[in-house]
Motif scaffolding. Structure first.
Motif, PDB file in Angstrom:
ATOM      1  N   PRO A  28       0.794  -1.233   0.000  1.00  8.76           N
ATOM      2  CA  PRO A  28       0.000   0.000   0.000  1.00  8.76           C
ATOM      3  C   PRO A  28       0.823   1.277   0.000  1.00  8.76           C
ATOM      4  N   ARG A  29       2.043   1.231   0.520  1.00  4.89           N
ATOM      5  CA  ARG A  29       2.893   2.425   0.562  1.00  4.89           C
ATOM      6  C   ARG A  29       4.060   2.338  -0.422  1.00  4.89           C
ATOM      7  N   ASP A  30       3.962   1.420  -1.361  1.00  4.42           N
ATOM      8  CA  ASP A  30       5.049   1.196  -2.309  1.00  4.42           C
ATOM      9  C   ASP A  30       4.807   1.915  -3.629  1.00  4.42           C
ATOM     10  N   VAL A  31       5.892   2.146  -4.342  1.00  4.14           N
ATOM     11  CA  VAL A  31       5.829   2.604  -5.730  1.00  4.14           C
ATOM     12  C   VAL A  31       6.600   1.611  -6.596  1.00  4.14           C
ATOM     13  N   ARG A  32       6.072   1.352  -7.778  1.00  4.53           N
ATOM     14  CA  ARG A  32       6.786   0.516  -8.736  1.00  4.53           C
ATOM     15  C   ARG A  32       7.538   1.444  -9.685  1.00  4.53           C
ATOM     16  N   ILE A  33       8.818   1.161  -9.885  1.00  3.75           N
ATOM     17  CA  ILE A  33       9.682   2.042 -10.669  1.00  3.75           C
ATOM     18  C   ILE A  33      10.217   1.296 -11.877  1.00  3.75           C
ATOM     19  N   ARG A  34      10.001   1.861 -13.063  1.00  2.00           N
ATOM     20  CA  ARG A  34      10.669   1.377 -14.272  1.00  2.00           C
ATOM     21  C   ARG A  34      12.081   1.909 -14.214  1.00  2.00           C
ATOM     22  N   VAL A  35      13.060   1.013 -14.057  1.00  2.00           N
ATOM     23  CA  VAL A  35      14.449   1.428 -13.853  1.00  2.00           C
ATOM     24  C   VAL A  35      15.051   1.894 -15.177  1.00  2.00           C
ATOM     25  N   VAL A  71      11.270   5.864 -13.520  1.00  2.00           N
ATOM     26  CA  VAL A  71       9.959   6.504 -13.612  1.00  2.00           C
ATOM     27  C   VAL A  71       8.919   5.624 -12.926  1.00  2.00           C
ATOM     28  N   VAL A  72       8.065   6.250 -12.131  1.00  2.00           N
ATOM     29  CA  VAL A  72       7.011   5.534 -11.417  1.00  2.00           C
ATOM     30  C   VAL A  72       5.964   5.026 -12.412  1.00  2.00           C
ATOM     31  N   THR A  73       5.657   3.735 -12.325  1.00  2.93           N
ATOM     32  CA  THR A  73       4.650   3.144 -13.210  1.00  2.93           C
ATOM     33  C   THR A  73       3.402   2.690 -12.464  1.00  2.93           C
ATOM     34  N   GLU A  74       3.469   2.606 -11.131  1.00  3.14           N
ATOM     35  CA  GLU A  74       2.320   2.174 -10.342  1.00  3.14           C
ATOM     36  C   GLU A  74       2.537   2.631  -8.903  1.00  3.14           C
ATOM     37  N   VAL A  75       1.472   3.001  -8.226  1.00  2.00           N
ATOM     38  CA  VAL A  75       1.580   3.430  -6.827  1.00  2.00           C
ATOM     39  C   VAL A  75       0.594   2.652  -5.974  1.00  2.00           C
ATOM     40  N   GLY A  76       0.986   2.390  -4.723  1.00  2.00           N
ATOM     41  CA  GLY A  76       0.084   1.744  -3.772  1.00  2.00           C
ATOM     42  C   GLY A  76      -1.025   2.693  -3.334  1.00  2.00           C
ATOM     43  N   ALA A 101      17.544  -4.618 -12.581  1.00  2.00           N
ATOM     44  CA  ALA A 101      16.354  -5.243 -13.162  1.00  2.00           C
ATOM     45  C   ALA A 101      15.583  -4.199 -13.954  1.00  2.00           C
ATOM     46  N   GLU A 102      14.662  -4.674 -14.769  1.00  2.00           N
ATOM     47  CA  GLU A 102      13.827  -3.769 -15.558  1.00  2.00           C
ATOM     48  C   GLU A 102      12.974  -2.877 -14.670  1.00  2.00           C
ATOM     49  N   GLU A 103      12.538  -3.408 -13.537  1.00  2.00           N
ATOM     50  CA  GLU A 103      11.740  -2.628 -12.606  1.00  2.00           C
ATOM     51  C   GLU A 103      12.037  -3.062 -11.186  1.00  2.00           C
ATOM     52  N   THR A 104      11.694  -2.179 -10.242  1.00  2.00           N
ATOM     53  CA  THR A 104      11.862  -2.498  -8.833  1.00  2.00           C
ATOM     54  C   THR A 104      10.707  -1.877  -8.073  1.00  2.00           C
ATOM     55  N   VAL A 105      10.562  -2.280  -6.819  1.00  2.00           N
ATOM     56  CA  VAL A 105       9.504  -1.748  -5.958  1.00  2.00           C
ATOM     57  C   VAL A 105      10.150  -1.221  -4.688  1.00  2.00           C
ATOM     58  N   ALA A 106       9.713  -0.032  -4.268  1.00  2.00           N
ATOM     59  CA  ALA A 106      10.293   0.591  -3.079  1.00  2.00           C
ATOM     60  C   ALA A 106       9.217   1.263  -2.244  1.00  2.00           C
ATOM     61  N   ASP A 107       9.416   1.253  -0.942  1.00  2.00           N
ATOM     62  CA  ASP A 107       8.580   2.060  -0.049  1.00  2.00           C
ATOM     63  C   ASP A 107       8.771   3.523  -0.430  1.00  2.00           C
ATOM     64  N   GLU A 108       7.689   4.279  -0.517  1.00  2.00           N
ATOM     65  CA  GLU A 108       7.808   5.670  -0.923  1.00  2.00           C
ATOM     66  C   GLU A 108       8.700   6.471   0.022  1.00  2.00           C
ATOM     67  N   ALA A 109       8.864   5.997   1.272  1.00  2.00           N
ATOM     68  CA  ALA A 109       9.709   6.701   2.233  1.00  2.00           C
ATOM     69  C   ALA A 109      11.175   6.701   1.829  1.00  2.00           C
ATOM     70  N   ALA A 110      11.561   5.782   0.923  1.00  2.00           N
ATOM     71  CA  ALA A 110      12.948   5.705   0.477  1.00  2.00           C
ATOM     72  C   ALA A 110      13.183   6.416  -0.847  1.00  2.00           C
ATOM     73  N   VAL A 111      12.149   7.008  -1.410  1.00  3.28           N
ATOM     74  CA  VAL A 111      12.207   7.542  -2.775  1.00  3.28           C
ATOM     75  C   VAL A 111      12.179   9.064  -2.744  1.00  3.28           C
ATOM     76  N   ALA A 112      12.851   9.681  -3.713  1.00  2.96           N
ATOM     77  CA  ALA A 112      12.866  11.141  -3.846  1.00  2.96           C
ATOM     78  C   ALA A 112      12.653  11.516  -5.308  1.00  2.96           C
ATOM     79  N   PRO A 113      12.112  12.705  -5.562  1.00 10.16           N
ATOM     80  CA  PRO A 113      12.029  13.182  -6.947  1.00 10.16           C
ATOM     81  C   PRO A 113      13.425  13.306  -7.545  1.00 10.16           C
ATOM     82  N   LYS A 114      13.583  12.894  -8.782  1.00  5.80           N
ATOM     83  CA  LYS A 114      14.882  13.023  -9.450  1.00  5.80           C
ATOM     84  C   LYS A 114      15.186  14.502  -9.702  1.00  5.80           C
ATOM     85  N   PRO A 115      16.405  14.948  -9.405  1.00  5.38           N
ATOM     86  CA  PRO A 115      16.762  16.328  -9.752  1.00  5.38           C
ATOM     87  C   PRO A 115      16.590  16.570 -11.248  1.00  5.38           C
TER      88      PRO A 115
END
Length: 336
Positions: A28-35, A71-76, A101-115
């Protein structure tokens, strides 16, 4: 299924495999990221070799890689900071690695907007090293403007970023490098540069308020000759201590092992009237985001040694294993 590089056992370069792995579930608090890009860190080598299996008891198969940009492709359903399509970068929490990997999943608390000023390749080079440098300078050593710091291996990935952050903080920076890298570290802001091939740094450096060592035990122990009483000497290489074992919830039965591994630097600290700390950086998306302004205004610039396509991930890891890279080695999964 997701295309990834992973290991099914600990060992040398040959244990790394490429293949399809199941896509990770999204919490629920994760984001899926296309690496788009991921960087290679010495930490990846230690994980692959099993050096940290007591601290980090991973399950196999284990997708490798600790930080990335994409880039975020899905959000919890409980995610509030990010939307699909956002460009982000992250150092994944140590318990949920897997950026090769092609994609990964991370808790949004570990993620930041790319400069916005950085490409995905440049952004992927920064999360682990900039968080390590920031947590050393402001937390482990708690340095203030006007103080001094000795940063070993200043041409390396952590060292070059730590020099830039230290200069932004108003610190006097001394660093050690091999002769070919003297001009490089001067260019990123070092005040005093010691060519370790020409001089023993402990013969010329005195009165430091803090030291960051990423080289190893012998170098770490020599560093205590360079500090003033009350200084802090921090290792990110050898000498993990009991405090780290407690932080990572290692069984108390193993604490004597960590006491033994940190016994020599702790004894050297007592003789010098200094403090010894082992730093294992934490993933922190908010802290990473707080540093974006320094990246955007050019106070901190990424330094990429080389870029490899995804299919050449083993060669990228080998480049880091050589120990000759200046700055970061990055794996590019797709174009920006």
């Amino acid at each position: 299924m997701v295309d990834a590089f992973y290991i099914r056992k600990y060992g040398g370069p040959k244990v790394l495999e490429r293949g399809q792995v199941p896509a990770l579930a999204l919490g629920p608090r994760d984001v899926r990221i296309r690496v788009h890009a991921a960087s290679v860190n010495p930490l990846d080598l230690r994980i692959r070799q099993g050096d940290l299996k007591v601290l980090l008891p991973y399950r196999f198969p284990l997708v490798m890689g600790n930080d990335c940009s994409g880039v975020v492709t899905e959000v919890g359903q409980e995610v509030g900071r990010f939307r699909v399509g956002d460009a982000v970068y992250t150092r994944l929490p140590e318990s949920r690695i897997g950026t090769f990997a092609e994609e990964t999943v991370a808790d949004e608390a570990a993620v930041a907007p790319k400069p916005t000023a950085l490409s995905h390749v440049e952004a992927a080079s920064l999360p682990l090293v900039i968080l390590t440098a920031q947590q050393f300078l402001t937390e482990a050593a708690a340095l203030k403007r006007g103080q001094s710091v000795l940063i070993h291996a200043g041409a390396g990935a952590v060292g070059s970023v730590a020099i830039q952050l230290a200069k932004h903080m108003g610190l006097h920076v001394v660093t050690t490098v091999s002769g070919r890298n003297v001009s490089f570290v001067q260019g990123v802001g070092a005040d005093t540069v010691i060519d370790r091939q020409a001089r023993r740094f402990e013969d010329v450096v005195r009165g430091m308020d803090a030291v960051l060592d990423s080289v190893g035990m012998a170098n770490l122990l020599r560093s205590f000759n360079c500090v003033k009483p009350g200084a802090t000497v921090v290792s990110i290489a050898d000498g993990p201590d009991v405090a780290l074992a407690k932080k990572l919830h290692v069984s108390a039965l193993l604490w004597p092992v960590f006491w033994a591994m940190s016994a020599r630097p702790n004894a050297a600290a007592r003789r010098a009237g200094a403090r010894y700390r082992y730093l294992f950086m934490r993933a922190d998306g908010r802290q990473l985001e707080s540093l974006n302004s320094l990246i955007e205004n050019g106070s901190v610039r990424p330094h990429v040694d080389s870029v490899f396509p995804f299919e050449e991930t083993p060669q990228a890891i080998a480049r880091v294993e050589e120990g000759k890279a200046n700055g970061k080695v990055v794996i590019r999964m797709c174009a920006d």
